[in-house]
Write an enzyme that holds these catalytic residues in place. Structure first.
Site, mmCIF file in Angstrom:
data_model
loop_
_atom_site.group_PDB
_atom_site.id
_atom_site.type_symbol
_atom_site.label_atom_id
_atom_site.label_comp_id
_atom_site.label_asym_id
_atom_site.label_seq_id
_atom_site.Cartn_x
_atom_site.Cartn_y
_atom_site.Cartn_z
ATOM 1 N N GLU A 115 51.534 24.515 23.622
ATOM 2 C CA GLU A 115 52.300 25.679 24.359
ATOM 3 C C GLU A 115 51.554 26.756 24.539
ATOM 4 O O GLU A 115 50.337 27.142 23.845
ATOM 5 C CB GLU A 115 53.325 26.184 22.990
ATOM 6 N N LYS A 117 50.321 30.527 24.443
ATOM 7 C CA LYS A 117 50.552 31.359 23.124
ATOM 8 C C LYS A 117 50.883 32.746 23.766
ATOM 9 O O LYS A 117 49.975 33.463 24.723
ATOM 10 C CB LYS A 117 49.209 31.676 22.585
ATOM 11 N N ASP A 119 51.999 36.669 24.527
ATOM 12 C CA ASP A 119 51.331 37.695 24.197
ATOM 13 C C ASP A 119 52.467 38.755 24.034
ATOM 14 O O ASP A 119 52.775 39.658 24.930
ATOM 15 C CB ASP A 119 50.317 38.318 24.761
ATOM 16 N N TYR A 227 60.540 29.280 19.937
ATOM 17 C CA TYR A 227 59.602 28.089 19.863
ATOM 18 C C TYR A 227 59.841 27.697 18.239
ATOM 19 O O TYR A 227 59.049 26.351 17.998
ATOM 20 C CB TYR A 227 58.184 28.719 20.024
ATOM 21 N N LYS A 316 42.198 30.330 21.512
ATOM 22 C CA LYS A 316 42.324 31.599 22.491
ATOM 23 C C LYS A 316 41.278 31.484 23.425
ATOM 24 O O LYS A 316 40.358 30.955 23.552
ATOM 25 C CB LYS A 316 41.668 32.559 21.481
ATOM 26 N N CYS A 410 31.567 66.643 49.355
ATOM 27 C CA CYS A 410 31.441 65.443 49.579
ATOM 28 C C CYS A 410 29.817 65.085 48.918
ATOM 29 O O CYS A 410 28.970 65.642 49.304
ATOM 30 C CB CYS A 410 31.684 64.648 51.053
ATOM 31 N N CYS A 413 27.789 63.966 52.411
ATOM 32 C CA CYS A 413 27.664 65.009 53.506
ATOM 33 C C CYS A 413 28.035 66.422 53.385
ATOM 34 O O CYS A 413 27.748 67.273 54.232
ATOM 35 C CB CYS A 413 28.328 64.457 54.781
ATOM 36 N N CYS A 428 36.892 63.092 51.551
ATOM 37 C CA CYS A 428 35.752 63.713 52.260
ATOM 38 C C CYS A 428 36.274 64.224 53.617
ATOM 39 O O CYS A 428 36.930 63.336 54.479
ATOM 40 C CB CYS A 428 34.693 62.975 52.573
ATOM 41 N N CYS A 434 30.150 62.228 58.244
ATOM 42 C CA CYS A 434 29.635 61.680 57.040
ATOM 43 C C CYS A 434 29.020 60.618 57.150
ATOM 44 O O CYS A 434 29.627 59.352 57.537
ATOM 45 C CB CYS A 434 31.023 61.758 56.096
HETATM 46 S S1 IVH Z 1 53.979 29.523 16.317
HETATM 47 C C1 IVH Z 1 53.854 28.468 12.305
HETATM 48 N N1 IVH Z 1 53.996 29.442 18.866
HETATM 49 O O1 IVH Z 1 51.286 34.069 17.528
HETATM 50 C C2 IVH Z 1 53.222 29.176 13.272
HETATM 51 N N2 IVH Z 1 53.469 31.389 17.677
HETATM 52 O O2 IVH Z 1 49.333 34.149 15.346
HETATM 53 C C3 IVH Z 1 54.021 30.522 13.426
HETATM 54 N N3 IVH Z 1 52.603 33.216 19.212
HETATM 55 O O3 IVH Z 1 53.250 35.580 15.053
HETATM 56 C C4 IVH Z 1 53.927 30.929 15.191
HETATM 57 N N4 IVH Z 1 53.049 32.022 21.053
HETATM 58 O O4 IVH Z 1 53.707 36.122 17.722
HETATM 59 C C5 IVH Z 1 53.749 30.230 17.717
HETATM 60 N N5 IVH Z 1 53.954 29.372 20.986
HETATM 61 C C6 IVH Z 1 53.896 30.021 20.126
HETATM 62 C C7 IVH Z 1 53.324 31.436 20.062
HETATM 63 C C8 IVH Z 1 53.295 32.084 18.941
HETATM 64 C C9 IVH Z 1 52.604 33.195 20.551
HETATM 65 C C10 IVH Z 1 52.310 34.278 18.280
HETATM 66 C C11 IVH Z 1 53.237 34.600 17.416
HETATM 67 C C12 IVH Z 1 52.922 34.667 15.967
HETATM 68 C C13 IVH Z 1 51.383 34.774 16.395
HETATM 69 C C14 IVH Z 1 50.607 33.894 15.345
#
Ligand code: IVH
Length: 671
Positions: A115, A117, A119, A227, A316, A410, A413, A428, A434
């Site tokens: 999945e 991650k 933000d 998720y 990451k 400037c 010039c 300028c 210039c």
């Molecule tokens: S699962 C059991 N899935 O990452 C694991 N977390 O460092 C629980 N996050 O607090 C989290 N995308 O805010 C999971 N696809 C994803 C995620 C995800 C972002 C964040 C979430 C969590 C943090 C963990």
């Protein structure tokens, strides 16, 4: 290795710093260091605690994540704790995670659910009998904040679950985030209102969710992907993470569309690469990918350690934000005289490259950031975007750092700097007097989309001007091979090639030539539209402001730029020299004067019943008419449908013929 005493001291320092950062990040939503810096401190502490287990205390930041909730929201305790994820910073760490798990589970390959991650912020939402009754932030994993009122305002989160097969009790988790487009629009609005902008979509999402006034949250473009399920009663959950996500979707809960299943760690890493390549074009921000063992049974066998499950890891991406120091602030003078301040940085590796410069955009941006020489700053480089300074870490400002004084003259010039846009942008006033502007205009002239003079790069233009061989683009065509061959790092052959390339550029097209002139705000497409509309350079040069505005996409400001450009004697003189040097282009196919509506200027308004406005426009254009947006003296007809509005009044005032839909049909000759 640190001695026990050194380690003790370092650990206590790390506790204090991490506690401060935690507070800023979790409680105030206003972090002062980039995540990468935080991660480094955190990992160092973990390392020391591993070496000296006696230093690992109950209150260590590694034993608990986050901090106390703000007083404004009620606390919620999570019956099933909200875990966090261990990180893998590179492929090797991801591979050893997989190795450990295979050993632990006694299998020789693992299927993962993979999945993005996201933000944003982790949220738990409780549905009872299918109704949303409570939403809480993750907080420290055990206790979060009640943000039900605010979460109810997020359109993509259902207030009632779908279908008859939904559970009696369902506590679901996921990530609330702000899509990039919404984030950009929000920041734009904040800027216009003179209010604080957000450093990134994560901060904007956090700031929007933790508003005591839910009306503010409602106005913010938040979104959510679910998720995982937490506590569930009254229904059997599926046996794999991927099937569980499908169940969530069946209940009306949105999941991330870019999730996949991968067999073995190699497939996981391939997924990470693939998502990494798409990162900039995804509509939401991510900072990595997450690999989760797909089988729930295997997840249970693996279990968890204090704060994170053993069955999942966040792989990451390299950080896009880093901290560094501003060594100097310089200004650059652009082709149209705009003065752009640039921060010279202590080199820092961020977003996959070493960054030494960051743009500061303009005077207003310097004032907004209050950035000074000597400051520690957070630099961001995402994708192909020019590196930028996100914020200044004022706690580290040296005592003697003086506020930056924007130049009044400037630097190249010495002409006076004039300010437009409410004082935000300095320019300028030297024009082609210039040298910086002259150099930039030559670079632009030679560039790929303009006259495309191969071999005449930026550096060579600088040298040619500095050596006094050319002053403006008009001089290019009288350059001689012997002159060029004498220059540093030039040989006979390269000089010959350059002269040949300059020669070859004489055969061009009118759109390229117009673009190459560097008229402010006349880009490629405007140049093409001008050429198409007027057909010859003469006609463009002598066009009035009104004539110019008839061209698609040319409004009063661009028309004025074009008009002013051709009005200036030195510009006309340069054009004459270029044409005299043999620059030429094929004739543009003349306007089709034989078409029935050739030369007619028509405006459409109101709702048409017989056809859409865009079809009507296309049909008129096919017959040679020009369809414009506003009524002027030059308009031949105004076609008014239902509910036409003020254009009819204006047309009547100006004596322009107003037609109804019947009249339009007659014009089109379809009657
Ligand atoms: S699962 C059991 N899935 O990452 C694991 N977390 O460092 C629980 N996050 O607090 C989290 N995308 O805010 C999971 N696809 C994803 C995620 C995800 C972002 C964040 C979430 C969590 C943090 C963990």
């Amino acid at each position: 290795m640190a001695t026990p005493d050194q380690a003790r001291q370092e650990v206590s320092g790390l506790h204090a710093r991490l506690a401060e950062h935690n507070y800023r990040y979790y409680v105030l939503d206003d972090p002062v260091v980039p995540d990468a810096e935080y991660d480094r401190l955190f990992r160092r502490l973990q390392e020391l605690e591993a070496q000296y287990p006696e230093l690992k205390t109950q209150d260590s930041p590694t034993a608990r994540v986050g901090d106390v909730p703000l007083s404004g929201f009620a606390s919620v305790s999570h019956e099933v704790p909200m875990l966090s994820l261990a990180n893998a910073m590179d492929d090797d760490e991801a591979r050893s995670f997989d190795q450990r798990l295979m050993q632990l589970l006694e299998v020789d390959q693992i299927e993962y659910n993979v999945e993005p991650k996201l933000d944003g912020l982790a949220i738990s939402i409780l549905y009872e009998q299918g109704k949303l009754v409570r939403a809480a932030t993750r907080g420290d994993g055990t206790t979060g904040e009640d943000v039900t009122q605010n979460v109810r305002t997020i359109a993509s989160i259902p207030l009632t679950l779908r279908g008859d097969a939904c559970p009696r009790i369902l506590e679901v988790r996921g990530e609330i985030f702000m899509p990039k487009a919404g984030f950009n629009a929000l920041n734009q609005k904040q800027k216009e209102k003179g209010e604080k902008t957000f450093a990134n979509p994560r901060n904007a999402a956090a700031g929007s969710l933790r508003q005591l006034d839910p009306r503010i949250t409602a106005a913010r473009p938040l979104d959510m992907f679910f998720y995982a399920a937490g506590r569930v009663e009254g229904v059997e959950l599926a046996a794999t993470q991927s099937e569980r996500l499908a169940q969530l979707r069946d209940w009306g809960l949105k999941t991330c569309p870019d999730i996949d299943v991968a067999m073995g760690i190699d497939a996981c890493i391939a997924y990470k690469e693939h998502i990494g390549q798409r990162r900039d074009t995804l509509p939401y921000d991510i900072d990595g990918v997450v690999y989760k063992v797909n089988s729930i049974e295997l997840q249970q066998t693996a279990g968890s350690v204090s704060r994170a499950p053993r069955w999942a890891i966040a792989h990451k991406f390299p950080p896009q934000e880093e901290m560094t120091v501003v060594n100097a602030i310089d200004v650059q003078v652009g082709r149209t005289g705009a003065i752009t301040p640039v921060a010279r940085l202590e080199p820092v590796f961020v977003g996959g490259v070493t960054v030494t410069n960051a743009t500061l955009h303009n005077k207003a941006e310097i004032e907004r950031l209050d950035v000074r020489v000597g400051d520690s700053v957070i630099v961001r480089r995402a994708g192909d975007v020019i590196p930028e300074i996100v914020s200044v870490y004022k706690q580290r400002r040296p005592d003697n750092a003086a506020a930056y004084a924007f130049p009044t003259h400037c630097p190249v010039c010495d002409s006076e700097v004039v300010f437009d846009d409410g004082g935000a942008i300095g320019r300028c006033s030297g024009g082609l007097f210039c040298q910086a502007q002259r150099k930039e205009s030559i670079k632009h002239f030679a560039s790929r989309k303009a006259l495309d003079i191969e071999g005449l790069g930026d550096r060579l233009v600088e040298i040619l001007v500095d050596e006094g061989l050319i002053e403006d683009v008009g001089d290019l065509y009288s350059l001689r091979k012997e002159q060029v061959a004498k220059l540093e790092r030039m040989a006979d052959k390269s000089a010959g090639n350059l002269i040949d390339a300059i020669d070859a550029s004489r055969e061009t097209t009118l759109p390229r030539f117009l673009f190459a002139l560097g008229i402010p705000q006349v880009g490629e497409s405007t140049a093409a539209a001008l050429a198409q509309h007027f057909g010859t350079l003469d006609r463009i040069e002598s066009a009035s402001l009104e004539d110019l505005q008839i061209v698609d996409d040319i409004g009063p400001i661009v028309a004025d730029n074009i008009h002013t450009f051709f009005d200036q004697a030195h510009n006309r003189e340069i054009i004459a020299r270029l044409v005299g040097a043999g620059l030429n282009w094929p004739q543009i196919e003349a306007r089709r004067d034989d078409l029935p509506l050739a030369g007619k200027i028509i405006v459409l308004t109101g709702t048409l019943s017989g056809m859409s406005r865009s079809n009507a426009k296309a049909a008129l254009q096919e017959r040679g008419a020009k369809v414009t947006g506003s009524v002027s003296k030059k308009t031949d007809y105004l076609v008014a449908g239902e509910k036409p509005g003020s254009k009819v009044d204006k047309a009547e005032q100006l004596g322009v013929t107003v037609l109804d839909e019947q009249g339009l049909q007659t014009l089109l000759g379809d009657e």
